[in-house]
Design a protein around this motif. Structure first.
Motif: not given
Length: 351
Positions: A113-115, A121-123, A133-135
């Motif tokens: 996981v990475s911001w 955004l979170l990958a 990819i989450w927003e």
């Protein structure tokens, strides 16, 4: 040559494998993923502050702090149960951490996981060969903005560029991919090919980069026991590079392999980290070694081994390394943090 010196082992050690430790970008805290829990340590006192449990049914493989300075500390967790958790706690509050939300979508183990630098955004990446990819659209409300499925194997790692909204991912398919949003749609803009086996980790050069004209470089480590440095290629260099060393691109972004670091490791290299303070690189892996490299000053360039330490976690493999700021002998200085199969988190200085 410099010396890697052990300072302390954070207590108590975990009873199971510890996968990864990551320092908060601004606060003196360190989070460690071990078993189904997260341990939060103070980087001032080097003691355990709290243990976060209850959010995942299987082991937590990865965690990442959300960037930014505010009243709330937020951390994301990726688990072997295929879910992603978001946790939060009010800064300077002794209350328990709150499991804010669970993000479901992956079909198998979440490996990384990475911001993004902006924190919006979170990958996440998974054994299911996908990158999501989450927003964050509102507090505790996240929407999926992309599901990227071009890798042909388990996606071991994701890492956001330190400034731009560009994402790097590394996979069991031996490739590294770079992703950007173009015309409201995320897509792969470049593919690094060069590693001969699984890419276990990627990391960006911290700001400011050595060469402002090309921006931050990327490092990668692999099961092929190499560490490679990649850089963006100026247009005029494209034709002069060999076919194997160029990242193939669909949008005019060419990258080249700039260097391979000296080969000291003898088994799989699992983790690499690039220092913000000294721009040194540290690596760890299955052979239990910690190796620190330093780049020669221009114009000669090139990398050399600055220091090495064998059997850092005795006979156990080392899963992760990261640079952090911690209080040592009354003063704050840069340290290395290693996390191993023995369940231990160790603090080291390089001098």
């Amino acid at each position: 040559m410099a010396t890697i010196t052990p300072i302390t082992t954070l207590s108590p050690p975990a009873s199971s494998r510890a996968w990864l430790s990551t320092p908060h970008p601004h606060l003196p805290m360190l989070a460690t993923a071990t078993g189904t829990s997260l341990r939060i340590y103070s980087l001032n006192s080097l003691t355990l502050l709290s243990t976060i449990t209850g959010g995942h049914k299987r082991s937590i493989r990865s965690c990442a702090w959300k960037p930014g300075v505010g009243e709330t500390a937020t951390i994301a967790t990726g688990s072997f149960d295929a879910s992603v958790g978001i946790w939060s706690q009010e800064v300077d509050d002794n209350e328990e951490w709150r499991f804010a939300i669970v993000l479901d979508g992956h079909e198998s183990e979440v490996k990384s996981v990475s911001w993004s630098a902006g924190g919006n955004l979170l990958a996440t990446s998974s054994r299911d060969k996908s990158v999501w990819i989450w927003e964050e659209v509102a507090e505790d409300d996240y929407e999926t903005v992309a599901v990227l499925q071009e890798h042909e194997g388990d996606v071991k790692c994701v890492s956001w560029h330190p400034e731009e909204e560009m994402l790097a991912s590394g996979s069991y398919d031996d490739d590294i991919r770079l992703w950007r949003e173009e015309i409201d749609d995320w897509g792969c803009v470049s593919v690094l090919r060069g590693h001969q086996s699984t890419v276990w980790a990627v990391a960006w050069e911290p700001l400011p980069p050595r060469d402002e004209s090309i921006g931050s470089r990327l490092i990668s480590c692999s099961d092929d026991i190499t560490i490679r440095v990649w850089k963006k290629s100026p247009n005029q260099e494209r034709q002069s590079q060999s076919r194997l060393s160029i990242i193939k691109t669909t949008s005019g972004e060419d990258w080249v392999e700039e260097a391979q670091l000296p080969k000291i490791h003898v088994r799989t290299i699992y983790s690499v980290a690039w220092s913000k303070e000294t721009h040194r690189i540290a690596s760890v892996g299955g052979d239990g070694k910690i190796v620190v490299y330093e780049e020669a000053k221009q114009p000669s360039g090139g990398w050399q081994v600055l220091a090495a330490y064998d059997c850092a976690h005795r006979e156990f493999e080392i899963n992760h390394v990261v640079w952090a700021k911690a209080k040592v002998d009354g003063s704050v200085e840069e340290v290395l943090v290693t996390t191993g199969d023995d369940g231990k988190v160790k603090i080291w200085t390089v001098s």
